[in-house]
Scaffold this active site. Structure first.
Site, PDB file in Angstrom:
ATOM      1  N   GLY A  19      15.314  18.968   1.459  1.00 60.27           N
ATOM      2  CA  GLY A  19      14.335  17.889   1.540  1.00 60.27           C
ATOM      3  C   GLY A  19      14.403  17.109   2.846  1.00 60.27           C
TER       4      GLY A  19
ATOM      5  N   LYS B   3       7.954   7.985  18.290  1.00 61.48           N
ATOM      6  CA  LYS B   3       8.931   6.899  18.329  1.00 61.48           C
ATOM      7  C   LYS B   3       9.291   6.526  19.765  1.00 61.48           C
ATOM      8  CE  LYS B   3      10.769   8.478  13.884  1.00 61.48           C
ATOM      9  NZ  LYS B   3      11.718   9.470  13.304  1.00 61.48           N
TER      10      LYS B   3
ATOM     11  N   GLY C 264       8.309   2.607  -2.739  1.00 63.18           N
ATOM     12  CA  GLY C 264       9.191   2.371  -3.880  1.00 63.18           C
ATOM     13  C   GLY C 264      10.504   1.734  -3.428  1.00 63.18           C
TER      14      GLY C 264
ATOM     15  N   LEU D  23       0.871  -1.170   0.000  1.00 62.25           N
ATOM     16  CA  LEU D  23       0.000   0.000   0.000  1.00 62.25           C
ATOM     17  C   LEU D  23       0.907   1.219   0.000  1.00 62.25           C
ATOM     18  CD1 LEU D  23      -2.628  -1.068   2.719  1.00 62.25           C
ATOM     19  CD2 LEU D  23      -2.764  -1.325   0.229  1.00 62.25           C
ATOM     20  N   GLY D  24       0.982   1.887  -1.151  1.00 64.24           N
ATOM     21  CA  GLY D  24       1.866   3.039  -1.274  1.00 64.24           C
ATOM     22  C   GLY D  24       3.093   2.707  -2.098  1.00 64.24           C
TER      23      GLY D  24
ATOM     24  N   GLY E  56       5.408   5.380  -2.707  1.00 69.99           N
ATOM     25  CA  GLY E  56       6.175   6.620  -2.575  1.00 69.99           C
ATOM     26  C   GLY E  56       7.606   6.324  -2.176  1.00 69.99           C
TER      27      GLY E  56
END
Lengths: 435, 435
Positions: free
Chosen positions: B187, B205, B16, B9-10, B12
């Site tokens: 980024g 976390k 990827g 699911l995904g 990105g």
């Protein structure tokens, strides 16, 4: 569920520690595992019950067979060390259908293949997390945590004694023999320190790390091993001034030409985390092709830290005890998928170098040495001439080179040493940037 | 054996990356696992096939149901992030009997209990190694590698953006806003950097680390969270001169009075390894009662490093897929063995402090401040008056205190700020020795 029954071979430093961890943290362990782990028997030639928690609940004998042959014992934990009779005991335990956990790096490095085959044959498992870097769960990280990676290289400070000695030499300007004596008094080094300071212990561990990292057989016998006994305080100082710490590293690298397996003193840039791992602590830096560099740090020896790793193995084995095919294979790779990669001789390995020599006449020497290096195609990253003279008027000359094949460096050093203006031998220490 | 079929699911950054790791290292993974792992389907609203290895072998749709409901898929990997619809997708996948792997820290921190219960109910597992510290196999270390220990405390640099900003501030004397802007351009930081710089991401976390370390429920909502936005370059400089680096730490400590859960800027002695973890890298320091301190270091974010952890989880799940009761429980402890320990409010926590204030009249102030601290029973470890004056003639005064309860420090700071001779607010940063 019924308890998992454990039998200990050995009640010394690690054996006693293992009993203590299992007893002191029994509740925590059973909260995690969902099952009790019980030490039912132990074999030890001699032991001191003082400081051994719950020893009165353990059947202790001086006969290993009492543990190995007990039908109620599921897991035999070998903590006597050395090659023999450890090897025979482990083989017999495996043949009897016991799972085995061991902290014995020498045994695994030398006889691992035989023992893994015996475990497969018997349908049991053989776990050895504590054999490398003590309490650091480094084998688990490689075999499981980084299982999606091809491991490119591993570099570790995997002998605490050597690291303690080098740290003291650097911080206090002391010489090797002096610090070794203190390490022996502190109990960090054995009366016969050969295994530690000559790199044999580190080579045992490196062979194991390489096997698990690259899916290759154990090749302790092919590991290039160089100790720290020739490191002089002045080299530690010069290296530091140039921005490097000297660490006794075990390095394994999987290259297209073959596998590098080598233990030697190494200059590491101070900016690297591993260059700042000091004293008796251990650390292993691993480069995975997907994750990049990861580092694991902790106590590499000692009763309770080593026992922590032994107990982690016991818990792992206990978790999969009814379906042992779900356990990670002994060598991290499936049977039949271990590939015997060629190991490169040290002469074929390419590294940068630190060189230190004594020059009689500094002006002429710089030119002569530079031209010998240039002829061999070795470029110089830094050259430094020190003011201090030795008693006989020689001047220390230190240089850092770019990467060059060891063989070429050997030949070039021989030519430098043949110069009239150079006195004595050229000291050489390999250098790694670990990036 | 048949391949293990995975649905993503995904597609990105992490989705990827996961496909790329599974395809690029397919052979290595199957050498380790003894079984092929195959991505058969993926759902993504939009994606760029460029750079996605083997995407032509994957059935891609824009409907999550196509993955979640596929009877041939064994493991659903949720990599879309955020709370919703991730939560609904995961619940549905679990209900459909799929094992689930996720990298979604926000989801686990906020809805973990609900999801773990759903997984137990369905007899499947839910794994989330990538949710904390990216590629570092830290959850595995806690749940398995240190399973023989009671974990006493955990301290982590678990947000790379914040660590990058603090590192740049220290190394280049730049101010917060300036570095944040660069981090956004590089980024490293989101357009809305709140989650990173205010410590919310780290608190997600930390709640997970504490849950696994102490066997307690997830308590994100009880985690004290303080960002790095108020750290001034001068504080970074003063701290450095005193021998400390400022790190944005998540700290969880299991004390007799209760559990500390706190994210805040922290002075750490430069000699500690974790104080030297710089840039976007992550590290977690764990103190086990048997093993002592161990540290784990690596990339905390990024496509392939995070995917490395996702794939490790997939391999783990695949290994125990036919006997899922051999898998480590989702929270590291057996169902029913999670204990709801009380979480201490920040006012009840005891730490050392760095204080920085501006004094109008230095001679008198030293005496006044010292006596206020003495009255509160706070002892001073170091005090330093700086030569530099602000525009209005005030002098910076910095002090380090010994350990004191936060509540007492709050009251004392209020009294110091009320002094005529002190201008403005007293800056306060907590300090930990982590030994």
């Amino acid at each position: 569920m019924n308890p998992v029954n454990v039998g200990l071979l050995g009640l010394g430093t690690v054996g006693g520690g293992t009993l203590n961890v299992l007893v002191r943290n029994a509740e925590e362990i059973s909260r995690r595992l969902g099952r009790e782990i019980k030490v039912v028997a132990a074999a030890a030639r001699e032991y001191d019950p003082e400081g051994l928690d719950g020893i009165d609940q353990v059947r202790v004998s001086n006969d290993a067979a009492d543990v190995i042959s007990d039908p109620d014992i599921h897991i035999v934990v070998e903590l006597i060390g050395g090659y023999s009779p450890a090897r025979e005991f482990v083989l017999e335990a495996l043949a009897n259908g016991k799972h085995v956990v061991t902290a014995n790096k020498a045994l695994i490095a030398m006889h691992g293949e035989e023992l893994f085959a015996a475990a497969r044959e018997a349908g049991v498992t053989l776990a050895y997390e504590a054999a490398v870097a003590g309490g650091i769960p480094i084998l688990k990280a490689i075999r499981e945590g980084l299982a999606g990676n091809r491991i490119e290289w591993v570099a570790g400070i995997i002998n605490g004694t050597g690291n303690f000695i080098l740290t003291e030499m650097r911080d206090k300007g002391r010489d090797f023999a002096d610090v070794l004596k203190e390490a022996q008094e502190l109990g960090y080094a054995e009366a016969d320190p050969t295994f530690d300071v000559e790199g044999i212990d580190a080579a045992h561990k490196l062979a194991i790390l390489a096997s698990l990292s690259f899916g290759m057989p154990l090749h302790f016998e092919k590991t290039y091993t160089e100790g720290i006994t020739k490191i002089e305080p002045r080299d530690v100082t010069y290296a530091s001034e140039l921005g490097y710490n000297i660490k006794h590293l075990g390095i394994a690298r999987n290259t297209d030409e073959g596998v590098e397996l080598r233990v030697h003193p190494t200059l590491v840039p101070k900016g690297r985390l591993i260059a700042n791992v000091d004293g008796v602590m251990n650390a292993v830096l691993i480069k995975g092709d997907m994750v990049g560099p990861t580092l694991y740090y902790g106590a590499g020896a000692g009763s309770l830290p080593t026992a922590s790793a032994v107990v982690a193995d016991i818990i792992d084995v206990a978790r999969s005890i009814d379906h042992i095919d779900t356990a990670v294979p002994c060598q991290g790779y499936q049977d039949g998928k271990i590939e015997d990669l060629p190991v490169l001789p040290i002469e074929e390995i390419t590294t940068s170098f630190y060189l230190r020599m004594y020059a009689r006449d500094i002006a002429g020497v710089m030119a002569e040495v530079s031209s010998l290096l240039a002829e061999a195609g070795i470029s110089i990253e830094a050259m430094h001439q020190y003011e201090s003279h030795t008693e006989d008027g020689c001047v220390p000359l230190v240089m850092l080179t770019h990467r060059v094949k060891e063989q070429v460096m050997n030949e070039t050093i021989a030519r430098i040493e043949a110069l009239e203006t150079i006195k004595g031998e050229v000291a050489r220490i390999r250098m790694e940037h670990l990036d």
